[in-house]
Write a protein that holds these residues in place. Structure first.
Motif, PDB file in Angstrom:
ATOM      1  N   ASP B  44       9.603  -6.648  10.213  1.00 41.97           N
ATOM      2  CA  ASP B  44      10.515  -5.510  10.280  1.00 41.97           C
ATOM      3  C   ASP B  44      10.583  -4.788   8.944  1.00 41.97           C
ATOM      4  O   ASP B  44      10.845  -3.599   8.879  1.00 41.97           O
ATOM      5  N   GLU B  45      10.387  -5.536   7.881  1.00 41.42           N
ATOM      6  CA  GLU B  45      10.622  -4.977   6.549  1.00 41.42           C
ATOM      7  C   GLU B  45       9.326  -4.494   5.895  1.00 41.42           C
ATOM      8  O   GLU B  45       9.357  -3.716   4.930  1.00 41.42           O
ATOM      9  N   LEU B  46       8.178  -4.921   6.415  1.00 40.77           N
ATOM     10  CA  LEU B  46       6.898  -4.470   5.864  1.00 40.77           C
ATOM     11  C   LEU B  46       6.424  -3.235   6.619  1.00 40.77           C
ATOM     12  O   LEU B  46       6.635  -3.111   7.820  1.00 40.77           O
ATOM     13  N   ARG B  47       5.777  -2.350   5.866  1.00 41.97           N
ATOM     14  CA  ARG B  47       5.422  -1.059   6.419  1.00 41.97           C
ATOM     15  C   ARG B  47       3.954  -1.043   6.837  1.00 41.97           C
ATOM     16  O   ARG B  47       3.108  -1.613   6.165  1.00 41.97           O
ATOM     17  N   CYS B  48       3.705  -0.376   7.935  1.00 40.50           N
ATOM     18  CA  CYS B  48       2.330  -0.227   8.415  1.00 40.50           C
ATOM     19  C   CYS B  48       1.588   0.699   7.461  1.00 40.50           C
ATOM     20  O   CYS B  48       2.009   1.827   7.236  1.00 40.50           O
ATOM     21  N   ASN B  53       5.590   6.265   8.703  1.00 41.43           N
ATOM     22  CA  ASN B  53       7.001   5.894   8.847  1.00 41.43           C
ATOM     23  C   ASN B  53       7.264   4.850   9.916  1.00 41.43           C
ATOM     24  O   ASN B  53       8.187   4.985  10.703  1.00 41.43           O
ATOM     25  N   THR B  54       6.448   3.835   9.946  1.00 41.55           N
ATOM     26  CA  THR B  54       6.662   2.769  10.913  1.00 41.55           C
ATOM     27  C   THR B  54       6.490   1.425  10.225  1.00 41.55           C
ATOM     28  O   THR B  54       5.659   1.284   9.332  1.00 41.55           O
ATOM     29  N   ASN B  55       7.290   0.462  10.638  1.00 41.97           N
ATOM     30  CA  ASN B  55       7.103  -0.875  10.091  1.00 41.97           C
ATOM     31  C   ASN B  55       6.034  -1.606  10.902  1.00 41.97           C
ATOM     32  O   ASN B  55       5.549  -1.117  11.918  1.00 41.97           O
ATOM     33  N   SER B  57       6.313  -4.187  12.775  1.00 43.48           N
ATOM     34  CA  SER B  57       6.716  -4.605  14.117  1.00 43.48           C
ATOM     35  C   SER B  57       6.695  -3.428  15.078  1.00 43.48           C
ATOM     36  O   SER B  57       6.551  -3.617  16.281  1.00 43.48           O
ATOM     37  N   SER B  64      -1.963  -2.939  11.893  1.00 37.64           N
ATOM     38  CA  SER B  64      -0.659  -3.600  11.958  1.00 37.64           C
ATOM     39  C   SER B  64      -0.760  -4.924  12.701  1.00 37.64           C
ATOM     40  O   SER B  64      -0.129  -5.907  12.316  1.00 37.64           O
ATOM     41  N   ARG B  85       5.038 -11.458   0.636  1.00 39.34           N
ATOM     42  CA  ARG B  85       5.177 -10.086   0.149  1.00 39.34           C
ATOM     43  C   ARG B  85       4.201  -9.818  -0.995  1.00 39.34           C
ATOM     44  O   ARG B  85       3.545  -8.789  -1.039  1.00 39.34           O
ATOM     45  N   TYR B  98       8.947  -1.658   2.477  1.00 39.14           N
ATOM     46  CA  TYR B  98       9.984  -0.688   2.804  1.00 39.14           C
ATOM     47  C   TYR B  98      11.181  -0.865   1.881  1.00 39.14           C
ATOM     48  O   TYR B  98      11.991   0.030   1.715  1.00 39.14           O
TER      49      TYR B  98
END
Lengths: 183, 161
Positions: B44-48, B53-55, B57, B64, B85, B98
Protein backbone atom coordinates in the motif's frame (compact mmCIF):
# COMPACT_ATOMS: atom_id res chain seq x y z
CA UNK A 1 0.19 48.99 7.77
CA UNK A 2 3.90 49.58 7.40
CA UNK A 3 5.47 50.40 4.06
CA UNK A 4 7.43 47.13 3.85
CA UNK A 5 4.39 44.88 4.25
CA UNK A 6 3.04 46.43 1.05
CA UNK A 7 5.62 44.30 -0.74
CA UNK A 8 4.20 41.09 0.71
CA UNK A 9 1.89 40.33 -2.27
CA UNK A 10 4.77 40.92 -4.66
CA UNK A 11 6.94 38.53 -2.66
CA UNK A 12 4.21 35.90 -2.64
CA UNK A 13 3.75 36.32 -6.38
CA UNK A 14 7.45 35.89 -7.04
CA UNK A 15 7.58 32.80 -4.82
CA UNK A 16 4.63 31.22 -6.63
CA UNK A 17 6.04 32.16 -10.03
CA UNK A 18 9.35 30.54 -9.12
CA UNK A 19 7.74 27.34 -7.87
CA UNK A 20 5.45 27.04 -10.88
CA UNK A 21 8.37 27.70 -13.20
CA UNK A 22 10.36 24.96 -11.49
CA UNK A 23 7.37 22.63 -11.51
CA UNK A 24 6.65 22.97 -15.19
CA UNK A 25 10.29 23.04 -16.21
CA UNK A 26 10.74 19.52 -14.84
CA UNK A 27 11.27 16.88 -17.46
CA UNK A 28 8.80 14.20 -18.24
CA UNK A 29 7.51 13.06 -14.84
CA UNK A 30 7.63 9.49 -16.13
CA UNK A 31 11.38 9.71 -16.20
CA UNK A 32 12.78 8.53 -12.89
CA UNK A 33 16.29 9.55 -11.91
CA UNK A 34 18.20 6.32 -11.77
CA UNK A 35 19.23 5.10 -8.36
CA UNK A 36 21.78 2.82 -10.01
CA UNK A 37 23.97 5.51 -11.51
CA UNK A 38 27.60 4.94 -10.48
CA UNK A 39 26.57 1.68 -8.83
CA UNK A 40 27.97 -1.69 -9.85
CA UNK A 41 26.04 -3.76 -12.35
CA UNK A 42 24.13 -6.29 -10.23
CA UNK A 43 25.28 -9.88 -10.06
CA UNK A 44 23.33 -12.46 -12.02
CA UNK A 45 23.42 -16.01 -13.28
CA UNK A 46 21.37 -16.34 -16.44
CA UNK A 47 21.48 -18.03 -19.82
CA UNK A 48 22.19 -16.81 -23.32
CA UNK A 49 19.26 -16.39 -25.68
CA UNK A 50 21.07 -17.91 -28.68
CA UNK A 51 22.09 -21.26 -27.21
CA UNK A 52 21.04 -21.41 -23.57
CA UNK A 53 24.66 -21.39 -22.36
CA UNK A 54 25.14 -19.91 -18.88
CA UNK A 55 26.19 -16.29 -18.67
CA UNK A 56 27.10 -14.29 -15.57
CA UNK A 57 28.03 -10.71 -14.77
CA UNK A 58 31.78 -11.42 -14.98
CA UNK A 59 31.44 -12.63 -18.57
CA UNK A 60 30.37 -9.17 -19.70
CA UNK A 61 33.07 -7.07 -18.07
CA UNK A 62 36.31 -5.90 -19.62
CA UNK A 63 35.47 -3.08 -21.98
CA UNK A 64 32.68 -0.54 -21.67
CA UNK A 65 29.47 -1.77 -23.28
CA UNK A 66 25.84 -0.90 -23.86
CA UNK A 67 23.26 -2.96 -22.01
CA UNK A 68 19.90 -2.79 -23.74
CA UNK A 69 16.74 -4.18 -22.14
CA UNK A 70 14.33 -5.30 -24.84
CA UNK A 71 11.39 -7.58 -25.55
CA UNK A 72 9.28 -8.61 -28.51
CA UNK A 73 6.12 -7.34 -26.77
CA UNK A 74 7.55 -3.84 -26.56
CA UNK A 75 6.70 -1.61 -29.54
CA UNK A 76 9.27 1.05 -28.64
CA UNK A 77 11.97 -1.64 -28.72
CA UNK A 78 11.08 -2.30 -32.33
CA UNK A 79 11.20 1.42 -33.03
CA UNK A 80 14.74 1.75 -31.69
CA UNK A 81 16.01 -1.49 -33.19
CA UNK A 82 17.19 0.03 -36.47
CA UNK A 83 19.31 2.55 -34.57
CA UNK A 84 20.84 -0.23 -32.46
CA UNK A 85 21.66 -2.14 -35.65
CA UNK A 86 23.28 0.99 -37.08
CA UNK A 87 25.35 1.56 -33.93
CA UNK A 88 26.50 -2.06 -33.84
CA UNK A 89 27.51 -1.95 -37.50
CA UNK A 90 29.34 1.39 -37.42
CA UNK A 91 30.93 1.72 -34.02
CA UNK A 92 33.27 -0.36 -31.93
CA UNK A 93 30.96 -0.68 -28.94
CA UNK A 94 29.66 -4.04 -27.79
CA UNK A 95 25.91 -4.27 -27.26
CA UNK A 96 24.53 -6.72 -24.76
CA UNK A 97 20.80 -7.39 -24.78
CA UNK A 98 18.62 -8.32 -21.86
CA UNK A 99 15.61 -10.16 -23.22
CA UNK A 100 13.16 -9.02 -20.58
CA UNK A 101 10.12 -11.15 -19.66
CA UNK A 102 9.86 -12.59 -23.13
CA UNK A 103 9.28 -15.83 -24.94
CA UNK A 104 12.55 -17.48 -26.10
CA UNK A 105 11.52 -18.74 -29.56
CA UNK A 106 9.66 -15.51 -30.31
CA UNK A 107 12.71 -13.48 -29.30
CA UNK A 108 15.06 -15.54 -31.49
CA UNK A 109 12.67 -15.21 -34.44
CA UNK A 110 12.47 -11.47 -33.83
CA UNK A 111 16.26 -11.10 -33.98
CA UNK A 112 16.43 -13.27 -37.09
CA UNK A 113 13.85 -11.07 -38.76
CA UNK A 114 14.99 -7.59 -37.74
CA UNK A 115 18.74 -8.20 -37.32
CA UNK A 116 20.76 -8.94 -34.21
CA UNK A 117 22.89 -6.04 -32.98
CA UNK A 118 23.82 -7.83 -29.74
CA UNK A 119 27.03 -9.61 -28.92
CA UNK A 120 24.74 -11.75 -26.81
CA UNK A 121 21.33 -11.49 -25.20
CA UNK A 122 20.78 -12.46 -21.58
CA UNK A 123 17.49 -14.26 -20.97
CA UNK A 124 15.56 -12.66 -18.11
CA UNK A 125 12.37 -14.61 -18.33
CA UNK A 126 11.06 -13.90 -14.83
CA UNK A 127 12.18 -10.26 -14.79
CA UNK A 128 14.41 -10.73 -11.75
CA UNK A 129 17.42 -9.13 -13.45
CA UNK A 130 15.06 -6.35 -14.50
CA UNK A 131 14.19 -5.70 -10.86
CA UNK A 132 17.88 -5.73 -9.92
CA UNK A 133 18.44 -3.14 -12.65
CA UNK A 134 15.46 -1.03 -11.58
CA UNK A 135 13.81 -1.58 -14.95
CA UNK A 136 10.22 -0.34 -15.07
CA UNK A 137 9.62 0.00 -18.77
CA UNK A 138 11.40 -1.47 -21.74
CA UNK A 139 13.38 -0.38 -23.58
CA UNK A 140 16.04 0.80 -21.18
CA UNK A 141 19.67 1.29 -22.06
CA UNK A 142 22.62 1.35 -19.68
CA UNK A 143 26.26 2.18 -20.20
CA UNK A 144 28.46 -0.09 -18.11
CA UNK A 145 32.16 0.71 -17.89
CA UNK A 146 35.02 -1.78 -17.97
CA UNK A 147 34.88 -2.23 -14.19
CA UNK A 148 31.19 -3.05 -14.25
CA UNK A 149 29.97 0.33 -12.95
CA UNK A 150 26.77 1.76 -14.44
CA UNK A 151 27.59 5.18 -15.93
CA UNK A 152 24.41 6.10 -17.75
CA UNK A 153 20.81 5.05 -17.97
CA UNK A 154 18.20 5.85 -20.55
CA UNK A 155 14.53 4.91 -20.26
CA UNK A 156 12.86 4.88 -23.64
CA UNK A 157 14.07 4.55 -27.18
CA UNK A 158 17.61 5.27 -28.29
CA UNK A 159 17.49 7.33 -31.45
CA UNK A 160 20.09 9.20 -33.46
CA UNK A 161 19.89 12.28 -31.21
CA UNK A 162 20.23 10.29 -27.97
CA UNK A 163 23.17 8.42 -29.42
CA UNK A 164 24.98 11.54 -30.63
CA UNK A 165 24.22 13.81 -27.68
CA UNK A 166 24.13 11.46 -24.72
CA UNK A 167 25.47 7.97 -25.25
CA UNK A 168 28.41 8.58 -27.59
CA UNK A 169 30.03 11.29 -25.41
CA UNK A 170 29.81 9.07 -22.32
CA UNK A 171 31.38 6.13 -24.18
CA UNK A 172 34.13 8.38 -25.53
CA UNK A 173 34.81 9.63 -22.00
CA UNK A 174 35.23 6.01 -21.00
CA UNK A 175 37.96 5.66 -23.61
CA UNK A 176 36.15 3.86 -26.42
CA UNK A 177 37.43 4.93 -29.86
CA UNK A 178 34.23 5.90 -31.62
CA UNK A 179 35.49 7.76 -34.66
CA UNK A 180 33.39 7.63 -37.75
CA UNK A 181 34.66 4.80 -39.92
CA UNK A 182 35.94 5.86 -43.36
CA UNK A 183 32.97 5.92 -45.66
CA UNK B 1 -40.80 2.40 -5.31
CA UNK B 2 -39.40 5.69 -6.53
CA UNK B 3 -36.30 5.37 -4.37
CA UNK B 4 -34.88 2.37 -6.16
CA UNK B 5 -33.35 4.09 -9.24
CA UNK B 6 -31.34 6.30 -6.90
CA UNK B 7 -30.30 3.29 -4.89
CA UNK B 8 -29.28 1.47 -8.03
CA UNK B 9 -27.24 4.47 -9.14
CA UNK B 10 -25.55 4.70 -5.74
CA UNK B 11 -24.80 1.00 -5.92
CA UNK B 12 -23.31 1.36 -9.37
CA UNK B 13 -21.14 4.26 -8.24
CA UNK B 14 -19.93 2.37 -5.19
CA UNK B 15 -19.25 -0.67 -7.35
CA UNK B 16 -17.19 1.45 -9.71
CA UNK B 17 -14.97 2.54 -6.83
CA UNK B 18 -14.69 -0.90 -5.29
CA UNK B 19 -12.46 -2.24 -8.09
CA UNK B 20 -9.73 0.27 -7.42
CA UNK B 21 -8.88 -1.20 -4.05
CA UNK B 22 -8.87 -4.80 -5.23
CA UNK B 23 -6.72 -4.50 -8.32
CA UNK B 24 -4.14 -6.79 -6.76
CA UNK B 25 -5.69 -10.21 -6.71
CA UNK B 26 -2.58 -12.33 -6.59
CA UNK B 27 -2.37 -14.19 -3.31
CA UNK B 28 0.66 -15.34 -1.43
CA UNK B 29 0.72 -17.84 1.40
CA UNK B 30 2.14 -16.30 4.56
CA UNK B 31 2.92 -18.25 7.68
CA UNK B 32 1.44 -15.73 10.04
CA UNK B 33 -1.27 -13.09 9.84
CA UNK B 34 1.32 -10.53 10.96
CA UNK B 35 3.43 -11.26 7.88
CA UNK B 36 0.42 -10.86 5.64
CA UNK B 37 -0.44 -7.56 7.32
CA UNK B 38 3.12 -6.35 6.79
CA UNK B 39 2.97 -7.36 3.13
CA UNK B 40 -0.30 -5.49 2.67
CA UNK B 41 1.00 -2.40 4.43
CA UNK B 42 4.15 -2.42 2.28
CA UNK B 43 2.39 -2.76 -1.07
CA UNK B 44 0.00 0.00 0.00
CA UNK B 45 2.85 2.34 0.81
CA UNK B 46 5.17 1.55 -2.12
CA UNK B 47 4.56 3.27 -5.40
CA UNK B 48 4.29 1.64 -8.79
CA UNK B 49 7.31 2.89 -10.77
CA UNK B 50 5.50 2.70 -14.10
CA UNK B 51 2.43 4.65 -13.04
CA UNK B 52 2.58 8.15 -11.65
CA UNK B 53 -0.10 7.98 -8.99
CA UNK B 54 -0.77 4.42 -7.98
CA UNK B 55 0.65 2.24 -5.27
CA UNK B 56 1.79 -1.34 -5.85
CA UNK B 57 -1.43 -2.79 -4.48
CA UNK B 58 -3.60 -0.70 -6.78
CA UNK B 59 -1.74 -1.30 -10.02
CA UNK B 60 -2.32 -3.92 -12.68
CA UNK B 61 0.94 -3.24 -14.51
CA UNK B 62 3.31 -6.21 -14.91
CA UNK B 63 6.10 -4.42 -13.09
CA UNK B 64 3.83 -3.93 -10.06
CA UNK B 65 2.98 -7.63 -10.07
CA UNK B 66 6.71 -8.43 -10.15
CA UNK B 67 7.42 -6.03 -7.32
CA UNK B 68 4.54 -7.42 -5.24
CA UNK B 69 6.05 -10.85 -5.74
CA UNK B 70 9.44 -9.51 -4.70
CA UNK B 71 7.98 -7.91 -1.56
CA UNK B 72 6.06 -11.11 -0.72
CA UNK B 73 9.17 -13.25 -1.17
CA UNK B 74 11.20 -10.94 1.05
CA UNK B 75 8.51 -10.88 3.75
CA UNK B 76 8.33 -14.67 3.64
CA UNK B 77 12.11 -14.80 3.95
CA UNK B 78 11.82 -12.86 7.18
CA UNK B 79 13.27 -9.55 5.97
CA UNK B 80 12.32 -6.44 7.90
CA UNK B 81 10.18 -3.62 6.52
CA UNK B 82 13.13 -1.26 6.46
CA UNK B 83 15.29 -3.81 4.64
CA UNK B 84 12.64 -4.28 1.96
CA UNK B 85 12.23 -0.53 1.49
CA UNK B 86 16.01 -0.11 1.24
CA UNK B 87 16.19 -2.88 -1.37
CA UNK B 88 13.64 -1.22 -3.63
CA UNK B 89 14.99 2.24 -2.93
CA UNK B 90 18.46 1.17 -4.10
CA UNK B 91 16.98 0.02 -7.41
CA UNK B 92 14.14 2.40 -8.15
CA UNK B 93 15.12 5.49 -6.20
CA UNK B 94 12.98 7.76 -4.04
CA UNK B 95 10.16 7.60 -6.57
CA UNK B 96 9.13 4.22 -5.18
CA UNK B 97 8.43 5.60 -1.71
CA UNK B 98 5.07 7.23 -1.16
CA UNK B 99 6.35 8.26 2.26
CA UNK B 100 9.45 10.29 1.41
CA UNK B 101 12.59 10.00 3.49
CA UNK B 102 13.53 12.89 5.75
CA UNK B 103 16.53 14.56 4.11
CA UNK B 104 17.53 18.11 3.12
CA UNK B 105 15.69 17.87 -0.21
CA UNK B 106 12.44 16.94 1.57
CA UNK B 107 12.69 19.27 4.59
CA UNK B 108 10.21 21.68 2.98
CA UNK B 109 7.83 18.78 2.42
CA UNK B 110 8.09 17.48 5.98
CA UNK B 111 8.36 20.71 7.97
CA UNK B 112 6.80 23.25 5.58
CA UNK B 113 3.21 22.71 6.75
CA UNK B 114 4.14 23.04 10.44
CA UNK B 115 6.13 26.18 9.62
CA UNK B 116 3.21 27.64 7.67
CA UNK B 117 0.90 26.83 10.59
CA UNK B 118 3.21 28.63 13.04
CA UNK B 119 3.37 31.61 10.68
CA UNK B 120 -0.42 31.66 10.47
CA UNK B 121 -0.64 31.50 14.30
CA UNK B 122 1.79 34.41 14.63
CA UNK B 123 -0.22 36.38 12.09
CA UNK B 124 -3.50 35.77 13.92
CA UNK B 125 -1.91 36.63 17.27
CA UNK B 126 -0.67 39.92 15.86
CA UNK B 127 -4.08 40.69 14.41
CA UNK B 128 -5.80 39.99 17.73
CA UNK B 129 -3.32 42.09 19.69
CA UNK B 130 -3.78 45.02 17.31
CA UNK B 131 -7.56 44.70 17.57
CA UNK B 132 -7.42 44.77 21.40
CA UNK B 133 -5.16 47.80 21.38
CA UNK B 134 -7.62 49.60 19.11
CA UNK B 135 -10.53 48.81 21.42
CA UNK B 136 -8.82 49.72 24.71
CA UNK B 137 -9.63 53.27 26.02
CA UNK B 138 -6.64 55.52 25.51
CA UNK B 139 -5.74 57.52 28.65
CA UNK B 140 -5.71 61.32 28.13
CA UNK B 141 -2.40 63.09 27.92
CA UNK B 142 -1.72 65.85 30.52
CA UNK B 143 -2.47 68.54 27.91
CA UNK B 144 -5.75 66.87 27.04
CA UNK B 145 -6.64 66.59 30.73
CA UNK B 146 -5.92 70.28 31.21
CA UNK B 147 -8.08 71.09 28.18
CA UNK B 148 -10.88 68.91 29.55
CA UNK B 149 -10.67 70.63 32.92
CA UNK B 150 -10.82 74.06 31.29
CA UNK B 151 -13.83 73.08 29.23
CA UNK B 152 -15.77 71.56 32.06
CA UNK B 153 -15.03 74.67 34.16
CA UNK B 154 -16.34 76.86 31.33
CA UNK B 155 -19.46 74.72 31.02
CA UNK B 156 -20.03 74.99 34.78
CA UNK B 157 -19.72 78.78 34.71
CA UNK B 158 -22.12 78.99 31.76
CA UNK B 159 -24.77 76.93 33.49
CA UNK B 160 -24.52 79.15 36.62
CA UNK B 161 -25.00 82.29 34.62
Amino acid sequence: MSRTSLFLPLGLFLLMAFMLWRGFALNDPHELPSALLNQPLPDFQKTRLADGAPVAREDLLGTPFLLNVWATWCPTCKAEHAELNRIAARYAVPLVGVNYKDDGPAARAWLARYGDPYRLSVVDEDGSLGIELGVYGAPETFIVDGDGIIRYKRVGAVDRRVWEEEIRPVLQNLGLPLEEPPA
Amino acid sequence: MNRSPLKALLGAVLLAFSTASFAAIDTYAFETAAEEARYKALIDELRCPKCLNTNLSGSDSPISADLRRTVATMVQAGKGDEEIREYLLARYGDFILYRPRVMPATYVLWFGPALLFLLALAFVARLVRRQRRAEAPVPLSPEEQAALARLSQAVGENSKA
